[in-house]
Write a protein that holds these residues in place. Structure first.
Motif, PDB file in Angstrom:
ATOM      1  N   LEU A   1      89.531  33.246  23.482  1.00  0.00           N
ATOM      2  CA  LEU A   1      89.986  34.047  22.503  1.00  0.00           C
ATOM      3  C   LEU A   1      89.538  35.587  23.227  1.00  0.00           C
ATOM      4  O   LEU A   1      90.246  36.665  23.229  1.00  0.00           O
ATOM      5  CB  LEU A   1      89.548  34.127  20.949  1.00  0.00           C
TER       6      LEU A   1
ATOM      7  N   VAL B   1      84.293  34.135  23.503  1.00  0.00           N
ATOM      8  CA  VAL B   1      84.661  33.359  22.241  1.00  0.00           C
ATOM      9  C   VAL B   1      86.081  32.607  22.472  1.00  0.00           C
ATOM     10  O   VAL B   1      86.789  32.892  23.114  1.00  0.00           O
ATOM     11  CB  VAL B   1      84.983  34.526  21.287  1.00  0.00           C
TER      12      VAL B   1
ATOM     13  N   VAL C   1      84.670  30.146  18.249  1.00  0.00           N
ATOM     14  CA  VAL C   1      83.310  29.425  18.919  1.00  0.00           C
ATOM     15  C   VAL C   1      82.521  30.495  19.869  1.00  0.00           C
ATOM     16  O   VAL C   1      83.559  30.745  20.851  1.00  0.00           O
ATOM     17  CB  VAL C   1      83.118  28.302  19.183  1.00  0.00           C
TER      18      VAL C   1
ATOM     19  N   ILE D   1      74.113  36.801  10.678  1.00  0.00           N
ATOM     20  CA  ILE D   1      75.377  36.555   9.962  1.00  0.00           C
ATOM     21  C   ILE D   1      75.424  35.465   8.966  1.00  0.00           C
ATOM     22  O   ILE D   1      76.111  35.295   8.214  1.00  0.00           O
ATOM     23  CB  ILE D   1      76.429  36.188  11.249  1.00  0.00           C
TER      24      ILE D   1
ATOM     25  N   VAL E   1      83.548  38.895   8.631  1.00  0.00           N
ATOM     26  CA  VAL E   1      84.030  37.342   9.168  1.00  0.00           C
ATOM     27  C   VAL E   1      83.080  36.352   8.706  1.00  0.00           C
ATOM     28  O   VAL E   1      81.682  36.670   8.698  1.00  0.00           O
ATOM     29  CB  VAL E   1      84.178  37.437  10.658  1.00  0.00           C
TER      30      VAL E   1
ATOM     31  N   LEU F   1      77.972  29.624  18.340  1.00  0.00           N
ATOM     32  CA  LEU F   1      78.193  29.915  16.880  1.00  0.00           C
ATOM     33  C   LEU F   1      79.418  29.607  16.344  1.00  0.00           C
ATOM     34  O   LEU F   1      80.520  29.852  17.176  1.00  0.00           O
ATOM     35  CB  LEU F   1      77.879  31.388  17.167  1.00  0.00           C
TER      36      LEU F   1
ATOM     37  N   MET G   1      82.542  30.637  13.741  1.00  0.00           N
ATOM     38  CA  MET G   1      82.924  31.541  12.857  1.00  0.00           C
ATOM     39  C   MET G   1      84.408  31.136  12.233  1.00  0.00           C
ATOM     40  O   MET G   1      85.093  30.424  13.081  1.00  0.00           O
ATOM     41  CB  MET G   1      82.776  32.841  13.371  1.00  0.00           C
TER      42      MET G   1
ATOM     43  N   TYR H   1      88.207  31.651  11.980  1.00  0.00           N
ATOM     44  CA  TYR H   1      89.191  31.892  12.646  1.00  0.00           C
ATOM     45  C   TYR H   1      90.120  32.867  12.133  1.00  0.00           C
ATOM     46  O   TYR H   1      90.560  32.420  11.149  1.00  0.00           O
ATOM     47  CB  TYR H   1      89.835  30.924  13.407  1.00  0.00           C
ATOM     48  N   LEU H   2      90.356  34.068  12.952  1.00  0.00           N
ATOM     49  CA  LEU H   2      91.059  35.078  12.032  1.00  0.00           C
ATOM     50  C   LEU H   2      92.383  35.056  13.143  1.00  0.00           C
ATOM     51  O   LEU H   2      92.329  35.441  14.250  1.00  0.00           O
ATOM     52  CB  LEU H   2      90.605  36.358  11.964  1.00  0.00           C
TER      53      LEU H   2
ATOM     54  N   ASN I   1      95.018  36.844  13.472  1.00  0.00           N
ATOM     55  CA  ASN I   1      95.924  37.932  13.992  1.00  0.00           C
ATOM     56  C   ASN I   1      95.007  38.862  14.936  1.00  0.00           C
ATOM     57  O   ASN I   1      95.609  39.852  15.250  1.00  0.00           O
ATOM     58  CB  ASN I   1      96.362  38.783  12.621  1.00  0.00           C
TER      59      ASN I   1
ATOM     60  N   LEU J   1      88.760  42.539  12.867  1.00  0.00           N
ATOM     61  CA  LEU J   1      89.784  41.385  12.880  1.00  0.00           C
ATOM     62  C   LEU J   1      90.509  41.509  11.704  1.00  0.00           C
ATOM     63  O   LEU J   1      90.285  41.792  10.621  1.00  0.00           O
ATOM     64  CB  LEU J   1      89.073  40.220  13.197  1.00  0.00           C
TER      65      LEU J   1
ATOM     66  N   ALA K   1      83.570  42.439  12.422  1.00  0.00           N
ATOM     67  CA  ALA K   1      83.187  40.969  13.387  1.00  0.00           C
ATOM     68  C   ALA K   1      82.191  41.403  14.216  1.00  0.00           C
ATOM     69  O   ALA K   1      81.734  42.520  14.476  1.00  0.00           O
ATOM     70  CB  ALA K   1      84.474  40.476  14.072  1.00  0.00           C
TER      71      ALA K   1
ATOM     72  N   PHE L   1      78.547  40.502  15.407  1.00  0.00           N
ATOM     73  CA  PHE L   1      77.433  41.239  15.171  1.00  0.00           C
ATOM     74  C   PHE L   1      76.342  41.008  16.217  1.00  0.00           C
ATOM     75  O   PHE L   1      75.315  40.638  15.944  1.00  0.00           O
ATOM     76  CB  PHE L   1      76.714  40.466  13.959  1.00  0.00           C
TER      77      PHE L   1
HETATM   78  C1  LIG Z   1      82.357  33.807  17.425  1.00  0.00           C
HETATM   79  C2  LIG Z   1      82.415  35.182  17.802  1.00  0.00           C
HETATM   80  C3  LIG Z   1      81.955  36.260  16.765  1.00  0.00           C
HETATM   81  C4  LIG Z   1      80.615  36.418  16.436  1.00  0.00           C
HETATM   82  C5  LIG Z   1      80.158  37.214  15.314  1.00  0.00           C
HETATM   83  O1  LIG Z   1      78.944  37.456  15.095  1.00  0.00           O
HETATM   84  C6  LIG Z   1      81.129  37.539  14.487  1.00  0.00           C
HETATM   85  C7  LIG Z   1      82.531  37.344  14.584  1.00  0.00           C
HETATM   86  C8  LIG Z   1      83.052  36.656  15.718  1.00  0.00           C
HETATM   87  C9  LIG Z   1      84.580  36.363  16.117  1.00  0.00           C
HETATM   88  C10 LIG Z   1      84.766  36.859  17.225  1.00  0.00           C
HETATM   89  C11 LIG Z   1      86.526  36.636  17.329  1.00  0.00           C
HETATM   90  C12 LIG Z   1      87.271  36.073  16.472  1.00  0.00           C
HETATM   91  C13 LIG Z   1      88.487  35.705  16.297  1.00  0.00           C
HETATM   92  C14 LIG Z   1      89.470  35.945  17.271  1.00  0.00           C
HETATM   93  O2  LIG Z   1      89.509  36.654  18.115  1.00  0.00           O
HETATM   94  N1  LIG Z   1      90.886  35.813  16.689  1.00  0.00           N
HETATM   95  C15 LIG Z   1      92.124  36.103  17.548  1.00  0.00           C
HETATM   96  C16 LIG Z   1      93.233  35.385  16.993  1.00  0.00           C
HETATM   97  C17 LIG Z   1      94.433  36.024  17.734  1.00  0.00           C
HETATM   98  C18 LIG Z   1      94.387  36.598  18.901  1.00  0.00           C
HETATM   99  C19 LIG Z   1      95.414  36.767  19.742  1.00  0.00           C
HETATM  100  N2  LIG Z   1      93.002  37.008  19.264  1.00  0.00           N
HETATM  101  C20 LIG Z   1      92.039  36.602  18.757  1.00  0.00           C
HETATM  102  N3  LIG Z   1      88.721  34.921  15.230  1.00  0.00           N
HETATM  103  N4  LIG Z   1      87.519  34.895  14.508  1.00  0.00           N
HETATM  104  C21 LIG Z   1      86.301  35.502  15.045  1.00  0.00           C
HETATM  105  C22 LIG Z   1      85.045  35.622  15.001  1.00  0.00           C
END
Ligand SMILES: CCc1cc(O)ccc1-c1ccc2c(C(=O)Nc3ccc(C)nc3)n[nH]c2c1
Length: 296
Positions: free
Chosen positions: A21, A29, A47, A68, A77, A93, A95, A97-98, A100, A149, A159, A161
């Motif tokens: 990601l 991630v 993850v 977190i 998040v 870790l 978290m 999944y978002l 968008n 996010l 998101a 942290f």
């Molecule tokens: C696990 C790392 C983390 C650590 C923290 O402390 C807080 C938040 C996160 C985190 C970081 C990224 C994401 C994402 C995503 O990147 N989603 C997506 C979806 C679609 C596209 C194109 N790109 C991307 N979703 N949940 C997420 C949580």
């Protein structure tokens, strides 16, 4: 993993890798499906693997997880749990999944159908999330559109942290020992010159996020993105140059078609002296009134 308050344990053997990601400053991630039944009905999760060779980060990583796992707010998040691998040497870790992605890619892609009322809605939600973080005495230190996010077209969450610090009970700020990793254009002057981070330096960054929102995160509209290329922009002389022009009251110009009262709010967040900056609660109130009487 159950709904217990204990950190939930994800078994590595059920965590199916799907794709990457993004690459953050403390690891990558990945999108995974947690599929214990093995029938692809499991939940999609984000993850973050700790880079295995950097043991020093393990302590940092444990702190990020502690930070977190204590946060419960709809504009932050959701923490789901941890996954140990290689005995307990490696840690990941988990978290929510978002789907968008980050606000940057969302605004660039959906620019046409996002009007200023929706930008203000996103701003008010980021404000609510920051107000909550402040109530927990956390300083985010890396508030930027890239770390927001998009959960849906009407919901965004704060998101990443990785750099969040807890302010000691007897102080109003957190001082780091090393210059930050993140681009200086999101940093308040005192964070650049004295490595001081506080709720008020987060407010400065929130002003930058407002600018990103109302310029739809377009590169050509704001110098800060363009000049991030190449890390010579992190050199001390550039940082001091930036602080000097900020001292002489230079600020980012208003984004195109930005409502004057929103630009006025950005300028308030960019008060040189941290105590002259508004609080997240007063910013939240202000934005709420703008949403109500937004003609669009
Ligand atoms: C696990 C790392 C983390 C650590 C923290 O402390 C807080 C938040 C996160 C985190 C970081 C990224 C994401 C994402 C995503 O990147 N989603 C997506 C979806 C679609 C596209 C194109 N790109 C991307 N979703 N949940 C997420 C949580």
């Amino acid at each position: 993993p159950g709904l217990s308050q204990e950190p939930s344990l994800y078994e590595e053997r059920h965590l199916r890798y799907i794709n990457l990601l993004g690459k953050g400053n403390f690891g990558s991630v990945e999108l995974c499906r947690y599929d214990p039944l093995g029938d692809n009905t499991g939940e999609l999760v984000a993850v973050k693997k700790l880079q295995p060779n950097k043991q020093s980060n393990m302590a940092e990583f444990q702190r990020e997880i502690h930070t977190i796992s204590s946060l419960h707010c709809e504009n932050i998040v959701k923490y789901l749990g941890v996954c140990y691998s290689m005995g307990r040497l490696n840690m990941s870790l988990v978290m929510e999944y978002l789907p968008n992605g980050s606000l940057v890619s969302y605004l660039e892609k959906n620019r046409q159908n996002v009007n200023s009322k929706r930008l203000l809605l996103f701003a008010s939600q980021i404000c609510k999330g920051m107000e909550y973080l402040q109530s927990m005495r956390y300083v985010h230190r890396d508030l930027a559109a890239r770390n927001i996010l998009v959960a849906s077209e009407t919901l965004v969450k704060i998101a990443d942290f990785g750099l969040t610090k807890i302010i000691p009970f007897d102080k109003e700020y957190y001082r780091v020992t090393h210059p930050g990793e993140s681009p200086i254009f999101w940093y308040a002057p005192e964070s650049i010159t004295e490595f001081k981070f506080s709720h008020k330096s987060d407010v400065w960054s929130f002003g930058i996020v407002l600018h990103e929102l109302f310029s739809y995160c377009e590169h050509k509209q704001n110098p800060k993105k363009v000049s991030m290329i190449g890390n010579d922009m992190q050199s001390p002389s550039i940082a001091m140059h930036l602080v000097n022009i900020l001292k002489e009251n230079w600020r980012l110009p208003a984004p195109l078609h930005c409502p004057p009262r929103v630009y006025a709010m950005m300028l308030n967040c960019w008060a040189y002296n941290s105590e002259d900056r508004p609080s997240f609660s007063s910013l939240g109130e202000q934005i709420k009134t703008y949403i109500q009487d937004d003609r669009e």
